[in-house]
Motif scaffolding. Structure first.
Motif, PDB file in Angstrom:
ATOM      1  N   THR A 121       0.823  -1.215   0.000  1.00 40.28           N
ATOM      2  CA  THR A 121       0.000   0.000   0.000  1.00 40.28           C
ATOM      3  C   THR A 121       0.858   1.268   0.000  1.00 40.28           C
ATOM      4  OG1 THR A 121      -0.203  -0.202   2.400  1.00 40.28           O
ATOM      5  CG2 THR A 121      -2.010  -1.045   1.089  1.00 40.28           C
ATOM      6  N   TRP A 122       1.712   1.436   1.011  1.00 39.21           N
ATOM      7  CA  TRP A 122       2.534   2.645   1.069  1.00 39.21           C
ATOM      8  C   TRP A 122       3.683   2.602   0.065  1.00 39.21           C
ATOM      9  CZ3 TRP A 122       3.422   2.114   7.043  1.00 39.21           C
ATOM     10  CH2 TRP A 122       2.247   2.440   7.706  1.00 39.21           C
ATOM     11  N   THR A 124       6.459   0.958   1.138  1.00 39.52           N
ATOM     12  CA  THR A 124       7.604   0.797   2.023  1.00 39.52           C
ATOM     13  C   THR A 124       7.175   0.028   3.274  1.00 39.52           C
ATOM     14  OG1 THR A 124       9.275   1.951   3.331  1.00 39.52           O
ATOM     15  CG2 THR A 124       7.176   3.049   3.102  1.00 39.52           C
ATOM     16  N   TRP A 126       8.812   0.235   6.227  1.00 43.97           N
ATOM     17  CA  TRP A 126       9.186   0.964   7.432  1.00 43.97           C
ATOM     18  C   TRP A 126       9.461   2.424   7.096  1.00 43.97           C
ATOM     19  CZ3 TRP A 126       9.272  -0.568  12.460  1.00 43.97           C
ATOM     20  CH2 TRP A 126       9.834   0.341  13.364  1.00 43.97           C
ATOM     21  N   GLU A 127       8.877   3.302   7.878  1.00 43.69           N
ATOM     22  CA  GLU A 127       9.187   4.720   7.757  1.00 43.69           C
ATOM     23  C   GLU A 127       9.316   5.257   9.173  1.00 43.69           C
ATOM     24  OE1 GLU A 127       9.607   7.368   5.405  1.00 43.69           O
ATOM     25  OE2 GLU A 127      10.161   5.645   4.192  1.00 43.69           O
ATOM     26  N   TRP A 128      10.111   6.314   9.361  1.00 42.63           N
ATOM     27  CA  TRP A 128      10.237   6.891  10.707  1.00 42.63           C
ATOM     28  C   TRP A 128       9.081   7.834  10.960  1.00 42.63           C
ATOM     29  CZ3 TRP A 128      13.243   4.313  13.812  1.00 42.63           C
ATOM     30  CH2 TRP A 128      14.243   3.537  13.241  1.00 42.63           C
ATOM     31  N   ASP A 129       7.936   7.222  11.107  1.00 47.03           N
ATOM     32  CA  ASP A 129       6.667   7.916  11.258  1.00 47.03           C
ATOM     33  C   ASP A 129       6.269   7.778  12.730  1.00 47.03           C
ATOM     34  OD1 ASP A 129       4.076   6.334  11.642  1.00 47.03           O
ATOM     35  OD2 ASP A 129       3.431   7.721  10.093  1.00 47.03           O
ATOM     36  N   PHE A 183       0.329  14.538  14.785  1.00 45.14           N
ATOM     37  CA  PHE A 183       1.448  14.725  13.858  1.00 45.14           C
ATOM     38  C   PHE A 183       1.061  14.310  12.452  1.00 45.14           C
ATOM     39  CE2 PHE A 183       3.118  13.511  18.049  1.00 45.14           C
ATOM     40  CZ  PHE A 183       3.664  14.729  18.393  1.00 45.14           C
ATOM     41  N   GLU A 184       1.863  14.784  11.497  1.00 44.61           N
ATOM     42  CA  GLU A 184       1.705  14.325  10.124  1.00 44.61           C
ATOM     43  C   GLU A 184       2.379  12.961  10.033  1.00 44.61           C
ATOM     44  OE1 GLU A 184      -0.098  16.098   8.293  1.00 44.61           O
ATOM     45  OE2 GLU A 184      -0.059  17.977   9.403  1.00 44.61           O
ATOM     46  N   THR A 185       1.590  11.941   9.740  1.00 47.92           N
ATOM     47  CA  THR A 185       2.154  10.596   9.682  1.00 47.92           C
ATOM     48  C   THR A 185       1.765   9.913   8.383  1.00 47.92           C
ATOM     49  OG1 THR A 185       0.222   9.683  10.797  1.00 47.92           O
ATOM     50  CG2 THR A 185       2.121  10.232  12.182  1.00 47.92           C
ATOM     51  N   LEU A 186       2.566   8.918   8.016  1.00 55.86           N
ATOM     52  CA  LEU A 186       2.220   8.097   6.856  1.00 55.86           C
ATOM     53  C   LEU A 186       1.039   7.198   7.210  1.00 55.86           C
ATOM     54  CD1 LEU A 186       3.164   7.400   3.976  1.00 55.86           C
ATOM     55  CD2 LEU A 186       4.662   5.682   4.947  1.00 55.86           C
ATOM     56  N   HIS A 187       1.004   6.780   8.483  1.00 58.36           N
ATOM     57  CA  HIS A 187      -0.069   5.906   8.954  1.00 58.36           C
ATOM     58  C   HIS A 187      -1.397   6.662   8.938  1.00 58.36           C
ATOM     59  CE1 HIS A 187      -2.322   3.236  11.611  1.00 58.36           C
ATOM     60  NE2 HIS A 187      -1.382   2.341  11.467  1.00 58.36           N
ATOM     61  N   GLN A 188      -2.452   5.989   8.500  1.00 59.96           N
ATOM     62  CA  GLN A 188      -3.775   6.626   8.462  1.00 59.96           C
ATOM     63  C   GLN A 188      -4.358   6.753   9.871  1.00 59.96           C
ATOM     64  OE1 GLN A 188      -2.899   3.706   7.361  1.00 59.96           O
ATOM     65  NE2 GLN A 188      -4.231   2.153   8.195  1.00 59.96           N
ATOM     66  N   PRO A 189      -5.289   7.699  10.068  1.00 57.35           N
ATOM     67  CA  PRO A 189      -5.939   7.815  11.385  1.00 57.35           C
ATOM     68  C   PRO A 189      -6.807   6.596  11.705  1.00 57.35           C
ATOM     69  CG  PRO A 189      -6.484   9.684   9.945  1.00 57.35           C
ATOM     70  CD  PRO A 189      -5.749   8.699   9.118  1.00 57.35           C
TER      71      PRO A 189
ATOM     72  N   ASN B  35       6.953  15.363  12.918  1.00 60.74           N
ATOM     73  CA  ASN B  35       6.151  15.249  11.703  1.00 60.74           C
ATOM     74  C   ASN B  35       6.927  14.468  10.647  1.00 60.74           C
ATOM     75  OD1 ASN B  35       3.949  16.590  12.655  1.00 60.74           O
ATOM     76  ND2 ASN B  35       4.508  18.568  11.759  1.00 60.74           N
ATOM     77  N   HIS B  36       6.204  13.575   9.983  1.00 60.61           N
ATOM     78  CA  HIS B  36       6.886  12.722   9.025  1.00 60.61           C
ATOM     79  C   HIS B  36       7.238  13.476   7.748  1.00 60.61           C
ATOM     80  CE1 HIS B  36       6.981   9.312   6.056  1.00 60.61           C
ATOM     81  NE2 HIS B  36       7.857   8.943   6.939  1.00 60.61           N
ATOM     82  N   LEU B  97      -1.178   2.379  -5.189  1.00 58.97           N
ATOM     83  CA  LEU B  97      -2.228   3.202  -4.579  1.00 58.97           C
ATOM     84  C   LEU B  97      -2.111   4.678  -4.945  1.00 58.97           C
ATOM     85  CD1 LEU B  97      -2.965   2.030  -0.943  1.00 58.97           C
ATOM     86  CD2 LEU B  97      -4.439   1.899  -2.938  1.00 58.97           C
ATOM     87  N   ALA B 123       2.644   6.034  -1.107  1.00 60.12           N
ATOM     88  CA  ALA B 123       1.211   6.332  -1.173  1.00 60.12           C
ATOM     89  C   ALA B 123       0.617   6.276   0.225  1.00 60.12           C
ATOM     90  CB  ALA B 123       0.513   5.331  -2.086  1.00 60.12           C
ATOM     91  N   HIS B 125      -2.874   5.991   2.473  1.00 53.20           N
ATOM     92  CA  HIS B 125      -4.282   5.632   2.244  1.00 53.20           C
ATOM     93  C   HIS B 125      -5.065   6.060   3.467  1.00 53.20           C
ATOM     94  CE1 HIS B 125      -4.452   2.048   4.856  1.00 53.20           C
ATOM     95  NE2 HIS B 125      -3.219   1.812   4.462  1.00 53.20           N
TER      96      HIS B 125
END
Lengths: 250, 143
Positions: A121-122, A124, A126-129, A183-189, B35-36, B97, B123, B125
């Motif tokens: 989906t992303w 990646t 792993w991200e430092w999120d 925070f702004e994260t790659l992970h969705q809420p 913040n990412h 995505l 991406a 989601h």
């Protein structure tokens, strides 16, 4: 403790806890495994693929339940830490010893399934999120709870140190929870809020909630089984343990 | 509750609440580092470092995705849907995505012309999970 029903008060005694809980564990294991099979097969085979993500979203049926209980088990250990420090209940330490490895593996599963989900989906694993990093910190905290007991030889001091670590570490839990909001994260809420709308379509809710309930039941079963083991090890010199080993109380 | 227990309980609660407050103040002070990614308005206003690799996030502007006629090169705009939009240049395979109107995080460097040269595209989601046929069903409901 006087306000609790008598069968519950009985469980505060290691001996009756050990004897009474065995039947529950069997039922919790059966119910948990059956529920997990039903929920997972339902989620894998009997619901349609997601509109945007296709089939890769199906790992949600594993990821969400284990991630929820990775955090809830930590909260419960912190509560046990408070109970130990304030009321000196012996069962509190037994609980902390029994639940820490279960929480560790739940967190590892949450991180692992998240990495598998992240790849398609992303793009990646792993991200430092903020969400991923705080969950990784949770894993380290669980590791600390397990290791601290091994490195402090005096059991009373070990329990004291563990309680402090559990309570201070619980600060991480609200940060994990709100990391995706603050925070702004790659992970969705979050899709499920206790007092809010669920942004998961109704047909996906049944397998998801079945798995959430099953992971809860199975987690409870495994923790109780670990607690039973801890009680008998700690009371090895007591007469009730000897008579149980000799088969009289079974 | 016995007095010594009440005292111990208040010490424990103080430990937790004091610790939580300290940590929260710290992480909010460090929000920019936690913040990412940077948001479009920060990119447009030039509040971001240009000498190193950064991450930027936004929504892919509808109708802005332009593939090169040869090769893997692609250009698209990221927007915050309010008033800030910047262009991204990327050579590579976009994640499946990646869609117009959906969230994306790009990793790379902002050049002097305000164009973001991405080395990776991730991406995002959202938290909504819907089966594919649902949209059609909703549209066919007659009053």
């Amino acid at each position: 403790m006087k306000f609790l029903p008598s069968w519950m008060q009985r469980l505060a005694s290691p001996q009756y806890f050990f004897l009474d809980v065995k039947v529950w564990i069997v039922w919790l294991y059966v119910l948990g495994v059956v529920g997990l099979l039903v929920g997972s097969i339902w989620g894998l085979a009997f619901v349609p693929a997601e509109r945007l993500q296709g089939d890769s979203f199906r790992i949600m049926f594993v990821h969400v339940p284990v991630a929820i209980f990775a955090q809830i088990v930590y909260i419960s250990i912190a509560v046990a830490g408070v109970v130990h420090l304030v009321w000196k209940l012996k069962m509190a330490d037994v609980y902390m010893a029994a639940a820490a490895p279960v929480g560790f593996w739940l967190t590892a599963l949450a991180l692992g399934s998240g990495m598998i989900w992240g790849m398609p989906t992303w793009g990646t694993p792993w991200e430092w999120d903020a969400r991923i990093v705080t969950t990784f910190i949770l894993l380290i905290l669980y590791l600390g709870l397990i290791v601290l007991r091994q490195v402090i030889p005096n059991p009373a001091r070990a329990t004291f140190a563990l309680s402090i670590l559990a309570i201070v570490g619980a600060i991480n839990i609200p940060i994990i929870k709100y990391s995706v909001v603050w925070f702004e994260t790659l992970h969705q809420p979050a899709s499920i809020e206790l007092f809010g709308e669920i942004s998961i379509d109704a047909i996906y809710r049944f397998p998801l909630f079945t798995n959430i309930a099953s992971v809860f039941i199975l987690t409870a079963g495994i923790i109780l089984a670990n607690m039973r083991f801890e009680t008998i090890v700690r009371n090895a010199s007591k007469t009730w343990v000897r008579s149980w080993i000799q088969g009289r109380d079974r | 509750m016995k007095p010594h227990r009440r005292r111990r309980l208040s010490i424990v609660l103080f430990l937790f609440i004091g610790g939580l407050t300290t940590v929260l103040i710290t992480i909010f002070a460090l929000k920019n580092y936690i913040n990412h990614y940077y948001l479009p308005d920060q990119i447009v206003s030039g509040d971001v470092p240009t000498e190193r690799t950064i991450r930027a996030g936004g929504m892919v502007k509808k109708g802005s995705v332009a593939h090169d006629s040869t090769g893997l090169g692609v250009t698209f705009d990221l927007t915050d849907r309010v008033n800030s939009t910047f262009s991204v240049r990327f050579e590579g395979i976009l994640p499946s995505l990646f869609r117009e109107g959906e969230g994306t995080v790009v990793v790379g460097r902002l050049n002097d012309d305000g164009v973001f040269n991405a080395t990776r595209v991730l991406a995002k989601h959202d938290e909504n999970y819907e089966p594919p046929e649902l949209k059609g069903m909703v549209e066919h409901v007659d009053p």
